[in-house]
Design a protein around this motif. Sequence first.
Motif, PDB file in Angstrom:
ATOM      1  N   GLY A 110       0.820  -1.200   0.000  1.00  0.00           N
ATOM      2  CA  GLY A 110       0.000   0.000   0.000  1.00  0.00           C
ATOM      3  C   GLY A 110       0.853   1.249   0.000  1.00  0.00           C
ATOM      4  N   GLU A 111       0.178   2.422  -0.150  1.00  0.00           N
ATOM      5  CA  GLU A 111       0.876   3.691  -0.221  1.00  0.00           C
ATOM      6  C   GLU A 111       1.215   4.220   1.164  1.00  0.00           C
ATOM      7  N   GLN A 112       0.385   3.928   2.164  1.00  0.00           N
ATOM      8  CA  GLN A 112       0.494   4.565   3.455  1.00  0.00           C
ATOM      9  C   GLN A 112       1.315   3.738   4.442  1.00  0.00           C
ATOM     10  N   THR A 113       2.091   4.438   5.277  1.00  0.00           N
ATOM     11  CA  THR A 113       2.772   3.822   6.406  1.00  0.00           C
ATOM     12  C   THR A 113       2.110   4.349   7.664  1.00  0.00           C
ATOM     13  N   VAL A 114       1.517   3.480   8.448  1.00  0.00           N
ATOM     14  CA  VAL A 114       0.737   3.887   9.613  1.00  0.00           C
ATOM     15  C   VAL A 114       1.484   3.541  10.890  1.00  0.00           C
ATOM     16  N   THR A 115       1.558   4.521  11.800  1.00  0.00           N
ATOM     17  CA  THR A 115       2.096   4.257  13.131  1.00  0.00           C
ATOM     18  C   THR A 115       1.012   3.586  13.957  1.00  0.00           C
ATOM     19  N   VAL A 116       1.258   2.368  14.387  1.00  0.00           N
ATOM     20  CA  VAL A 116       0.238   1.578  15.086  1.00  0.00           C
ATOM     21  C   VAL A 116      -0.067   2.217  16.443  1.00  0.00           C
ATOM     22  N   SER A 117      -1.361   2.508  16.700  1.00  0.00           N
ATOM     23  CA  SER A 117      -1.793   3.163  17.933  1.00  0.00           C
ATOM     24  C   SER A 117      -2.231   2.132  18.968  1.00  0.00           C
ATOM     25  N   ALA A 118      -2.430   2.634  20.200  1.00  0.00           N
ATOM     26  CA  ALA A 118      -2.952   1.775  21.263  1.00  0.00           C
ATOM     27  C   ALA A 118      -4.365   1.324  20.921  1.00  0.00           C
ATOM     28  N   LEU A 119      -5.114   2.208  20.240  1.00  0.00           N
ATOM     29  CA  LEU A 119      -6.474   1.853  19.827  1.00  0.00           C
ATOM     30  C   LEU A 119      -6.448   0.663  18.885  1.00  0.00           C
ATOM     31  N   ALA A 120      -5.520   0.669  17.913  1.00  0.00           N
ATOM     32  CA  ALA A 120      -5.411  -0.447  16.965  1.00  0.00           C
ATOM     33  C   ALA A 120      -5.105  -1.746  17.701  1.00  0.00           C
ATOM     34  N   THR A 121      -4.196  -1.670  18.650  1.00  0.00           N
ATOM     35  CA  THR A 121      -3.835  -2.868  19.421  1.00  0.00           C
ATOM     36  C   THR A 121      -5.033  -3.372  20.202  1.00  0.00           C
ATOM     37  N   GLU A 122      -5.778  -2.445  20.806  1.00  0.00           N
ATOM     38  CA  GLU A 122      -6.962  -2.824  21.579  1.00  0.00           C
ATOM     39  C   GLU A 122      -8.011  -3.496  20.695  1.00  0.00           C
ATOM     40  N   LEU A 123      -8.125  -3.022  19.453  1.00  0.00           N
ATOM     41  CA  LEU A 123      -9.106  -3.595  18.528  1.00  0.00           C
ATOM     42  C   LEU A 123      -8.596  -4.856  17.840  1.00  0.00           C
ATOM     43  N   GLY A 124      -7.318  -5.175  18.029  1.00  0.00           N
ATOM     44  CA  GLY A 124      -6.772  -6.420  17.480  1.00  0.00           C
ATOM     45  C   GLY A 124      -6.106  -6.273  16.134  1.00  0.00           C
ATOM     46  N   TYR A 125      -5.697  -5.030  15.742  1.00  0.00           N
ATOM     47  CA  TYR A 125      -5.070  -4.826  14.440  1.00  0.00           C
ATOM     48  C   TYR A 125      -3.586  -4.485  14.618  1.00  0.00           C
ATOM     49  N   SER A 126      -2.776  -4.955  13.696  1.00  0.00           N
ATOM     50  CA  SER A 126      -1.331  -4.710  13.722  1.00  0.00           C
ATOM     51  C   SER A 126      -0.835  -4.751  12.277  1.00  0.00           C
ATOM     52  N   LYS A 127       0.452  -4.509  12.096  1.00  0.00           N
ATOM     53  CA  LYS A 127       0.988  -4.571  10.736  1.00  0.00           C
ATOM     54  C   LYS A 127       0.968  -5.994  10.210  1.00  0.00           C
ATOM     55  N   GLU A 128       1.047  -6.972  11.143  1.00  0.00           N
ATOM     56  CA  GLU A 128       0.948  -8.371  10.734  1.00  0.00           C
ATOM     57  C   GLU A 128      -0.497  -8.772  10.468  1.00  0.00           C
ATOM     58  N   ARG A 129      -1.403  -8.093  11.139  1.00  0.00           N
ATOM     59  CA  ARG A 129      -2.838  -8.386  10.949  1.00  0.00           C
ATOM     60  C   ARG A 129      -3.582  -7.034  10.759  1.00  0.00           C
ATOM     61  N   PRO A 130      -3.444  -6.439   9.542  1.00  0.00           N
ATOM     62  CA  PRO A 130      -4.066  -5.133   9.308  1.00  0.00           C
ATOM     63  C   PRO A 130      -5.596  -5.234   9.183  1.00  0.00           C
ATOM     64  N   LEU A 131      -6.273  -4.109   9.378  1.00  0.00           N
ATOM     65  CA  LEU A 131      -7.714  -4.032   9.128  1.00  0.00           C
ATOM     66  C   LEU A 131      -7.955  -4.204   7.635  1.00  0.00           C
ATOM     67  N   VAL A 132      -8.920  -5.042   7.289  1.00  0.00           N
ATOM     68  CA  VAL A 132      -9.224  -5.315   5.878  1.00  0.00           C
ATOM     69  C   VAL A 132     -10.474  -4.543   5.483  1.00  0.00           C
ATOM     70  N   MET A 133     -10.299  -3.624   4.541  1.00  0.00           N
ATOM     71  CA  MET A 133     -11.393  -2.778   4.052  1.00  0.00           C
ATOM     72  C   MET A 133     -11.939  -3.347   2.751  1.00  0.00           C
ATOM     73  N   GLY A 134     -13.175  -3.886   2.809  1.00  0.00           N
ATOM     74  CA  GLY A 134     -13.806  -4.379   1.589  1.00  0.00           C
ATOM     75  C   GLY A 134     -14.246  -3.213   0.721  1.00  0.00           C
ATOM     76  N   MET A 135     -14.106  -3.342  -0.586  1.00  0.00           N
ATOM     77  CA  MET A 135     -14.508  -2.256  -1.481  1.00  0.00           C
ATOM     78  C   MET A 135     -15.106  -2.815  -2.768  1.00  0.00           C
ATOM     79  N   ASN A 136     -16.019  -2.022  -3.349  1.00  0.00           N
ATOM     80  CA  ASN A 136     -16.760  -2.404  -4.540  1.00  0.00           C
ATOM     81  C   ASN A 136     -16.012  -1.914  -5.775  1.00  0.00           C
ATOM     82  N   THR A 137     -15.679  -2.828  -6.674  1.00  0.00           N
ATOM     83  CA  THR A 137     -14.896  -2.455  -7.847  1.00  0.00           C
ATOM     84  C   THR A 137     -15.703  -1.681  -8.892  1.00  0.00           C
ATOM     85  N   SER A 138     -17.027  -1.635  -8.768  1.00  0.00           N
ATOM     86  CA  SER A 138     -17.862  -0.955  -9.772  1.00  0.00           C
ATOM     87  C   SER A 138     -18.669   0.170  -9.150  1.00  0.00           C
TER      88      SER A 138
END
Length: 545
Positions: free
Chosen positions: A28-56
């Motif tokens: 991806g284009e972005q480099t994100v500094t992992v926050s305490a909120l991300a850790t609390e929600l269970g997201y990390s660079k090894e397990r990033p949040l997956v954003m579903g998107m519609n191709t059309s």
Amino acid sequence: MAGIAVASTCLCVLAACTDDIKQLFHRGEQTVTVSALATELGYSKERPLVMGMNTSYAPLQYVNEDGSPSGYDVEFTKILMRRMGIPYTFAPNHWDKMSPGIIEGKYDMGLLVYSPYRKELTNYSNAVFRMYYQIVYRKEDYKEFDFRHLEGKTIAYMKSRPIGLMLKGAKAKDVPITDLSEAFEELSKGKYDGVICYRFQANYYVEQLHLERKLSADELSLEPREYCYASYNPKLIEAINTELRKMEEEGIVDEVYTQAIVSQFGTIKIPAWVWLLLVLLTFIFLVVFSINRYLLSKRLQIANARAEESTRMKSDFIKQISHEIRTPLNILSGFTQILTSPQAKLTEEEKANVSQQIMESTDRITGLVNKMLELSDVNSQTVLERDDKVTPLFIAQQAIMNTDIADKQHLTFELKEGPGAQQLFSTNLRSATRLLELQLDNAIKFTQPAEGHGLQVDPEKKEHVTLTVDESDGKVRFTIENSGSSILDKDAERIFEEFVQLDEYYNGTGIGLTVARSLARRLGGDVVLDTTCTDGVRFVTTLER
């Protein structure tokens, strides 16, 4: 096909090991500094949040020629995730798989149009913005599209249950589609009589496919739809709501979506006299609002702790009043075009219905202007003259008649007479009636579903409103009770403040109760919320005899 290939790759990656997911994220284009909120929600660079998107779903979200996720939604989500400190990746897919994927938890979140049919299956954030419908048709087939007669016409539409039910009810041949680009090409060749989609989609595809000479579009008088983040994780949605409020206050939402939002309004056809009326109403509003600000600055010292909240409420008020004015103006515009169209041949019954709609919209605009004028006088200390000899019951009956509350289909109404209801007393009939009207209008609004969520009224389960007229401690008393959710003690006084609305999904200006209390106090009485009522809401108004 590029979008489907990317989507398949993303889904395979999600099913693979964490190292593969990490590699996908780093593409991806972005480099994100992992926050305490991300850790609390269970997201990390090894397990990033997956954003579903519609191709059309261009121009909001799509896959560009390089196979990369693009669009306003993609850019906005990148900003949102960076601010929240949550590592993320995008998983492009076709609409038929993307929407169920969000609901089933295959994706951590995605952007969806709010649907009451899905509200029990997923969690929705506050609306990012509202989307409006258009119908696109061939210029050679129609000078103006006649939406009153759809029987036998073939109408294609992006899959939407409300639109599908509406077309079936009109006996049209409805064709659900998922690829708008293909649908517009087929429309230009005469396969369909029309294509229903959102404004931004219509403008985008007509321009991208160079079909400006062949296709035209008209507005549809349908309720706008709310565009929200959706996720199976309620804690994620709660965190997103918190950040969205900050981004809206900072103007980031408008900054990112300006072109998409502007494109929604680029083809509205409104007669010159309607624009003149809108300018006049806006001028009146600005004058009244300026006067009110001046009076507030002279009489009130706003604490620093409440400054931010006050600014937000006033901003919401301006947005809401603009929305309230725009809705009847759209109706006036639509029906005026019908009445002035040489091709429109209306029956007497249809003419009467159109005239009624125009009158109701005009009354709605007049009511908004009157409320704004009343707001300018809300802080007046002048005692109102009490030269009218009337009974409390007569005042109640006048308010009931003016609001038509007894004829509302979604509720049952009851007027109760107590001791003193028919005893004459001195008051100002116009002001006393008005303060009751404002409270009855409030009861009507909060006993019906919020427009923002498009819920349907259950005819077997009606809400109820009761108005009791009697005397207490030598004063005339009006008690208005309505079913529904109670108001918390901490908000008992706050609801009487200017521009305050406890529920953002209900239309309104947030000044009705403010004006009602002001009138009551200038008549020697008051309006208060009865906090002992736990089964609904109860307002008590007292007036001096």
